[in-house]
Design an enzyme around this catalytic site. Structure first.
Site, PDB file in Angstrom:
ATOM      1  N   ILE A  62      20.034  21.772   0.015  1.00 33.96           N
ATOM      2  CA  ILE A  62      19.168  20.918  -0.791  1.00 33.96           C
ATOM      3  C   ILE A  62      19.748  20.983  -2.203  1.00 33.96           C
ATOM      4  O   ILE A  62      20.036  22.067  -2.713  1.00 33.96           O
ATOM      5  CB  ILE A  62      17.690  21.386  -0.745  1.00 33.96           C
ATOM      6  CG1 ILE A  62      16.794  20.470  -1.608  1.00 33.96           C
ATOM      7  CG2 ILE A  62      17.531  22.827  -1.173  1.00 33.96           C
ATOM      8  CD1 ILE A  62      15.304  20.770  -1.464  1.00 33.96           C
ATOM      9  N   SER A  63      19.982  19.837  -2.810  1.00 28.26           N
ATOM     10  CA  SER A  63      20.673  19.794  -4.108  1.00 28.26           C
ATOM     11  C   SER A  63      19.866  20.450  -5.222  1.00 28.26           C
ATOM     12  O   SER A  63      18.628  20.522  -5.166  1.00 28.26           O
ATOM     13  CB  SER A  63      20.974  18.341  -4.498  1.00 28.26           C
ATOM     14  OG  SER A  63      21.931  17.772  -3.636  1.00 28.26           O
ATOM     15  N   GLN A  64      20.581  20.896  -6.220  1.00 29.59           N
ATOM     16  CA  GLN A  64      19.994  21.416  -7.463  1.00 29.59           C
ATOM     17  C   GLN A  64      19.003  20.380  -8.021  1.00 29.59           C
ATOM     18  O   GLN A  64      19.296  19.177  -8.028  1.00 29.59           O
ATOM     19  CB  GLN A  64      21.154  21.631  -8.430  1.00 29.59           C
ATOM     20  CG  GLN A  64      20.802  22.088  -9.813  1.00 29.59           C
ATOM     21  CD  GLN A  64      22.046  22.050 -10.714  1.00 29.59           C
ATOM     22  OE1 GLN A  64      23.095  21.547 -10.332  1.00 29.59           O
ATOM     23  NE2 GLN A  64      21.900  22.567 -11.906  1.00 29.59           N
TER      24      GLN A  64
END
Length: 216
Positions: A62-64
């Site tokens: 899950i992206s920053q």
């Protein structure tokens, strides 16, 4: 518990997103609303609002939070758009988009992740997202054209089918470059070409598929 996560979410938005220059009020509002902790594995829920990408299984992340906000802001959503997302992953980015656009079509090649994301959308009563399990680099020709396209995995270049499926004047946002290091690209379709604007350096998991990277 809910109160704890609400405070963490507001802290995340204030310190990681607003302080770094995200100005779109609609993006800021939805990042404060969507419970990011529900989109990560249970054992790392308390890390959900940290300033980093997190593992979600199957070699995916899950992206920053800042990157999610940045990519969303770059799409310039007004509320009536049909959006194509390549790389559902946890479903968090799609949930953000669903609040800001009319409909979201999202592709995930890992079927268990796609099914898990669908459960989360149902739990949160998000009804304007449709999930597909297929090769994201080929898009969804039967649903084209799209007003906006977002690719949430690293691609060597924008896949040709996706350019074809983007409306004239539409925007595509993607990490483009080498397999392990890329630049964030915002591109606007003008005729059959893309007007390209390269922004910050980023590092995403690779986009696997016919017009992306091959599996190692």
């Amino acid at each position: 518990m809910i109160d704890k996560y609400k405070k963490l979410r507001e802290w995340m938005v204030d310190t990681q997103i607003v302080e770094r220059g995200i100005r779109d009020e609609r993006v800021i509002k939805v990042m404060k609303k969507i419970p990011r902790h529900l989109f990560v594995p249970e054992n790392i829920m308390d890390d959900a609002y940290d300033d980093r990408a997190l593992p979600i299984g199957y070699g995916q992340t899950i992206s920053q939070p800042y990157i999610v906000a940045l990519m969303t802001e770059l799409l310039e959503l007004k509320g009536d758009e049909k959006v194509l997302e390549i790389g559902t992953g946890s479903g968090y980015q799609a949930a953000i988009l669903a609040e800001l656009a009319k409909e979201v079509h999202t592709i995930e090649r890992v079927e268990p992740l796609a099914k898990e994301a669908e459960k989360k959308f149902e739990k949160l009563s998000i009804k304007n997202i449709k999930v597909y399990v297929r090769d994201g680099t080929e898009g969804i020709p039967e649903e084209a054209p799209f007003d906006r396209i977002i690719i949430t995995a690293a691609t060597p270049d924008i896949p040709e089918p996706l350019i074809e499926q983007l409306k004239e004047g539409g925007i595509i946002v993607a990490p483009v470059g080498e397999r392990y290091s890329q630049y964030m690209l915002k591109a606007i379709k003008k005729g059959k070409e893309l007007e390209r604007h390269y922004l910050i350096p980023v590092a995403f998991v690779p986009l696997i598929g016919k017009y992306g990277w091959k599996e190692e």
